[in-house]
Design a protein around this motif. Structure first.
Motif, mmCIF file in Angstrom:
data_model
loop_
_atom_site.group_PDB
_atom_site.id
_atom_site.type_symbol
_atom_site.label_atom_id
_atom_site.label_comp_id
_atom_site.label_asym_id
_atom_site.label_seq_id
_atom_site.Cartn_x
_atom_site.Cartn_y
_atom_site.Cartn_z
ATOM 1 N N SER A 105 0.937 -1.211 0.052
ATOM 2 C CA SER A 105 -0.114 0.013 0.337
ATOM 3 C C SER A 105 1.050 1.188 0.090
ATOM 4 C CB SER A 105 -0.966 -0.140 1.060
ATOM 5 O OG SER A 105 -1.541 1.303 1.415
ATOM 6 N N SER A 106 1.865 1.246 0.727
ATOM 7 C CA SER A 106 2.931 2.466 0.830
ATOM 8 C C SER A 106 3.584 2.758 -0.307
ATOM 9 C CB SER A 106 3.791 1.978 2.143
ATOM 10 O OG SER A 106 5.016 2.886 2.057
ATOM 11 N N ALA A 107 3.988 1.450 -0.805
ATOM 12 C CA ALA A 107 4.751 1.599 -2.327
ATOM 13 C C ALA A 107 3.707 2.308 -3.439
ATOM 14 C CB ALA A 107 5.272 0.327 -2.607
ATOM 15 N N LYS A 108 2.375 1.871 -3.337
ATOM 16 C CA LYS A 108 1.550 2.010 -4.198
ATOM 17 C C LYS A 108 1.237 3.654 -4.134
ATOM 18 C CE LYS A 108 -0.903 1.501 -7.603
ATOM 19 N NZ LYS A 108 -1.001 0.208 -8.776
ATOM 20 N N TYR A 109 1.183 3.997 -2.778
ATOM 21 C CA TYR A 109 1.022 5.406 -2.398
ATOM 22 C C TYR A 109 1.785 6.224 -3.324
ATOM 23 C CZ TYR A 109 -1.158 9.434 -0.218
ATOM 24 O OH TYR A 109 -1.451 10.714 0.053
ATOM 25 N N ASP A 110 3.002 6.036 -3.140
ATOM 26 C CA ASP A 110 4.338 6.940 -3.803
ATOM 27 C C ASP A 110 3.916 6.768 -5.401
ATOM 28 O OD1 ASP A 110 5.229 7.117 -1.265
ATOM 29 O OD2 ASP A 110 6.671 5.597 -1.278
ATOM 30 N N PHE A 138 -7.305 9.884 4.483
ATOM 31 C CA PHE A 138 -6.455 8.768 4.148
ATOM 32 C C PHE A 138 -5.054 9.347 3.344
ATOM 33 C CE2 PHE A 138 -4.589 5.397 1.118
ATOM 34 C CZ PHE A 138 -4.621 4.684 1.834
ATOM 35 N N ASP A 139 -3.661 8.984 3.857
ATOM 36 C CA ASP A 139 -2.618 9.323 2.871
ATOM 37 C C ASP A 139 -1.619 8.450 3.541
ATOM 38 O OD1 ASP A 139 -2.146 10.271 5.791
ATOM 39 O OD2 ASP A 139 -2.413 12.319 5.376
ATOM 40 N N LYS A 140 -0.339 8.855 3.231
ATOM 41 C CA LYS A 140 0.699 7.966 3.397
ATOM 42 C C LYS A 140 0.891 7.733 5.242
ATOM 43 C CE LYS A 140 4.855 6.428 2.232
ATOM 44 N NZ LYS A 140 5.681 5.844 1.137
ATOM 45 N N GLU A 141 0.720 9.047 5.686
ATOM 46 C CA GLU A 141 0.944 8.658 7.242
ATOM 47 C C GLU A 141 0.152 7.664 7.949
ATOM 48 O OE1 GLU A 141 0.748 12.994 8.629
ATOM 49 O OE2 GLU A 141 0.901 12.133 10.486
ATOM 50 N N THR A 142 -1.308 7.514 7.464
ATOM 51 C CA THR A 142 -2.281 6.401 7.731
ATOM 52 C C THR A 142 -1.693 5.468 7.670
ATOM 53 O OG1 THR A 142 -3.763 7.867 6.518
ATOM 54 C CG2 THR A 142 -4.721 6.171 7.728
ATOM 55 N N ILE A 143 -1.136 4.857 6.459
ATOM 56 C CA ILE A 143 -0.581 3.521 5.923
ATOM 57 C C ILE A 143 0.588 3.516 7.030
ATOM 58 C CG2 ILE A 143 0.537 2.335 4.407
ATOM 59 C CD1 ILE A 143 -0.613 4.175 2.214
ATOM 60 N N TYR A 185 9.575 1.414 10.333
ATOM 61 C CA TYR A 185 8.547 2.240 9.721
ATOM 62 C C TYR A 185 8.236 3.611 10.505
ATOM 63 C CZ TYR A 185 6.733 -1.772 7.286
ATOM 64 O OH TYR A 185 6.395 -2.751 6.035
ATOM 65 N N VAL A 186 8.696 3.621 11.996
ATOM 66 C CA VAL A 186 8.523 4.794 12.718
ATOM 67 C C VAL A 186 9.486 5.789 11.884
ATOM 68 C CG1 VAL A 186 9.302 5.914 14.866
ATOM 69 C CG2 VAL A 186 7.891 3.926 14.607
ATOM 70 N N GLU A 190 9.935 10.951 8.812
ATOM 71 C CA GLU A 190 10.109 11.506 7.471
ATOM 72 C C GLU A 190 9.037 12.318 6.831
ATOM 73 O OE1 GLU A 190 12.503 9.414 4.384
ATOM 74 O OE2 GLU A 190 13.419 8.808 6.087
ATOM 75 N N VAL A 191 7.961 11.704 6.836
ATOM 76 C CA VAL A 191 6.734 12.152 6.181
ATOM 77 C C VAL A 191 6.123 13.171 7.095
ATOM 78 C CG1 VAL A 191 4.250 11.691 5.398
ATOM 79 C CG2 VAL A 191 6.065 9.968 5.100
ATOM 80 N N ASN A 192 6.048 13.183 8.404
ATOM 81 C CA ASN A 192 5.616 13.933 9.236
ATOM 82 C C ASN A 192 6.551 14.066 10.614
ATOM 83 O OD1 ASN A 192 4.191 15.855 10.905
ATOM 84 N ND2 ASN A 192 2.527 14.439 11.044
ATOM 85 N N PRO A 193 7.482 14.998 10.746
ATOM 86 C CA PRO A 193 8.327 14.874 11.833
ATOM 87 C C PRO A 193 7.494 15.116 13.135
ATOM 88 C CG PRO A 193 9.300 16.449 10.065
ATOM 89 C CD PRO A 193 7.844 16.177 9.501
ATOM 90 N N LYS A 194 6.506 15.518 13.056
ATOM 91 C CA LYS A 194 5.487 15.719 14.179
ATOM 92 C C LYS A 194 4.600 14.875 14.609
ATOM 93 C CE LYS A 194 5.787 21.078 14.211
ATOM 94 N NZ LYS A 194 5.212 21.619 12.814
ATOM 95 N N SER A 195 4.702 13.763 13.741
ATOM 96 C CA SER A 195 3.675 12.613 13.789
ATOM 97 C C SER A 195 3.504 12.273 15.333
ATOM 98 C CB SER A 195 3.757 11.474 12.928
ATOM 99 O OG SER A 195 3.228 10.419 13.639
#
Ligand SMILES: O=C(O)CCC(=O)C(=O)O
Ligand SMILES: [Fe+2]
Length: 511
Positions: free
Chosen positions: A174-179, A190-195, A215-216, A221-226
């Motif tokens: 899913s993550s690869a496909k999202y990219d 729904f976005d990369k962060e959700t996955i 994964y963390v 990397e996607v959201n440093p504040k997650s």
């Protein structure tokens, strides 16, 4: 109504979706019209106001324009507000709501069943989510790809079932496909962060802290504040150092696909067509001409699959495309979810061990059935004076039937006679007609005798379920492999033992 358990049901969903699309389009048109009208009013006001502002004195001194200004401001805006508050497309909205509430609309249970079917084919056929993502099924390239949301749904449900190994593969895909999608699709919530959050959660549940750690890092990397990322980072740090200091790091499990019991391995090999070359090379064929005078004119092509224990043959080209079409047309409206009998509860229930839809027929339903009875007697040499009704069955995504025996195993009373409630006796033989080819998957496997039968439209597999003394023959157990690609239709006739009095009486040992 269990849409996912038969292709016939899934087909109907396309029509449902067409209606939804039409209503949404109607809704959008009416709302666009509202904005179009507002836009026109806006332009009109802008223009008038600009004229007034250019030469205010001239504008207000003229009774015509000053009256117009007063009227515009005083009365138009109440109308504008009313118009803004109106809800165009209400009719469409209620029509969509109606569809969503109708019984044929799929619910979360249907998604669940579809996912179950998918995980079943993944496990049976060793599908690689990274390939499936690109539309490749078992090495064959199809022109449909799954999107990241589809793949995420598979991962999430596998996760909720505790099937972490599979969940991880789908989430990764899913993550690869999202990219790859590059924001081509619009998703709600729904976005990369959700996955990645789900992937972290799954790895932690699996106690694979190093996997979670990887994964963390992606998540941060996607959201440093997650918050999920930062929180998990802390937990993982604590756990890993705790394990380290307690010297149990080496105990961290290695994460492999769970191992399967022998029987299941044989079945899955059969499903993947890895048995046939080894075990069925000795088969031979003949023309059946003995059972009925009619056959002397139109002999049936018979292929012996197993010469005894159980005796099992394939009859080729015994039901025509035309006849099959009649059966399918009859069935389209009557198909109901298949049930499995629960012997302890003495009842039948829905079960994921048998995912298909079926419908029962007898001679009163259509004249074709009398023809088929005659033909089946000619083919089998048995009497159909006692048989279960014709059972027509259609499988869905990953549709299968777990390993089972067709006989009941009727208990005997002290005299050795069968209970009267089984007046027709037990299911001495099965005739399984394939009413379709199946593009991929859907074999019938007999694991105890290492036989795999590939569905072929128009053929019929015949085998005995009982021993000569009419006790059940366990070795006749069989399973319907999950359908991988295609629409599998079959028809069962179960011939009962009582009617064989003069054809194939149970020998003395039975009395
Ligand atoms: O669909 C198949 O291949 C087998 C079905 C079956 O065994 C049954 O319905 O009892
Ligand atoms: Fe069966």
């Amino acid at each position: 109504e269990d849409v996912a358990t038969s292709i016939s049901g899934i087909e109907k969903l396309l029509i449902v979706e067409q209606n939804l699309i039409n209503f949404l389009e109607g809704y959008i048109n009416e709302n666009e019209n509202k904005l179009y009208i507002l836009k026109r009013k806006l332009d009109e006001y802008k223009e008038e106001n600009a004229i007034g502002s250019r030469d205010t004195e001239k504008y207000v001194n003229n009774p015509l324009s000053s009256f117009s200004l007063i009227r515009r401001v005083a009365s138009d805006w109440t109308d504008i507000m009313k118009f803004i508050n109106s809800a165009p497309g209400k009719l469409y909205y209620s029509q969509i709501t109606k569809i969503l509430k109708s019984p044929e609309f799929p619910n979360s249970e249907d998604i669940f069943e579809a996912v179950e079917g998918f995980l079943r084919i993944q496990s049976t056929y060793k599908l690689e989510p990274m390939e499936v993502m690109r539309g490749v099924i078992n090495g064959v390239q199809y022109d449909h790809e799954m999107n990241s949301k589809d793949l995420f749904e598979l991962g999430t449900i596998a996760f909720s079932q505790g099937r972490h190994f599979y969940a991880d593969e789908w989430l990764k895909a899913s993550s690869a496909k999202y990219d790859l999608e590059n924001n081509k699709n619009y998703y709600f919530n729904f976005d990369k962060e959700t996955i990645l959050e789900k992937a972290v959660e799954n790895k932690i549940a699996q106690e694979d802290f190093f996997g979670a750690w990887r994964y963390v890092n992606q998540l941060l990397e996607v959201n440093p504040k997650s918050s999920k990322g930062l929180e998990s980072l802390q937990n993982i740090d604590d756990t890993i150092s705790y394990n380290y200091f307690n010297n149990i790091t080496k105990k961290i499990k290695f994460f492999e696909e769970p191992t399967k019991p022998y029987d299941k391995m044989i079945i899955e090999m059969g499903c993947r067509d890895e048995l046939t070359s080894d075990f069925t090379s000795a088969l031979f064929c003949y023309y059946e001409k003995e059972n009925h005078p009619f056959l002397k004119l139109a002999p049936i092509k018979v292929e012996i699959v197993n010469s005894e224990n159980p005796f099992m043959v394939i009859f080729h080209e015994v039901i025509s495309d035309k006849e099959i079409q009649i059966l399918k047309d009859l069935s389209k409206t009557g198909l109901k979810r298949a049930l499995v009998s629960n012997s302890t509860l003495n009842s039948s229930e829905k079960s994921n061990t048998r995912t298909a839809k079926l419908v029962w027929y007898d001679e009163r339903d259509h004249k074709i059935f009398s023809t088929l009875i005659q033909r089946s007697e000619d083919m089998s040499g048995l009497s159909l004076s006692t048989y279960d009704r014709f059972q027509v069955m259609n499988y869905g995504i990953g549709g299968h039937y777990s390993v089972h025996n067709d006989f009941f195993g009727i208990p005997k009373n002290v005299d050795g006679f069968q209970y009267t409630k089984f007046q027709n006796g037990d299911r001495i033989a099965t005739m399984l007609f394939y009413l379709s080819d199946v593009e991929q998957g859907g074999f019938t496997i007999f694991p105890n005798i290492f036989k795999a039968v590939k569905p072929k439209k128009g053929t019929c597999v015949f085998w005995y379920n009982l021993q000569p003394n009419c006790d059940g023959l366990i070795r006749s157990r069989h399973t319907a492999c999950p359908v991988l690609v295609g629409n599998k239709w079959v028809m069962n006739i179960w011939i009962r033992s009582s009617g064989q009095m003069f054809k194939k009486p149970c020998p003395a040992g039975y009395q």
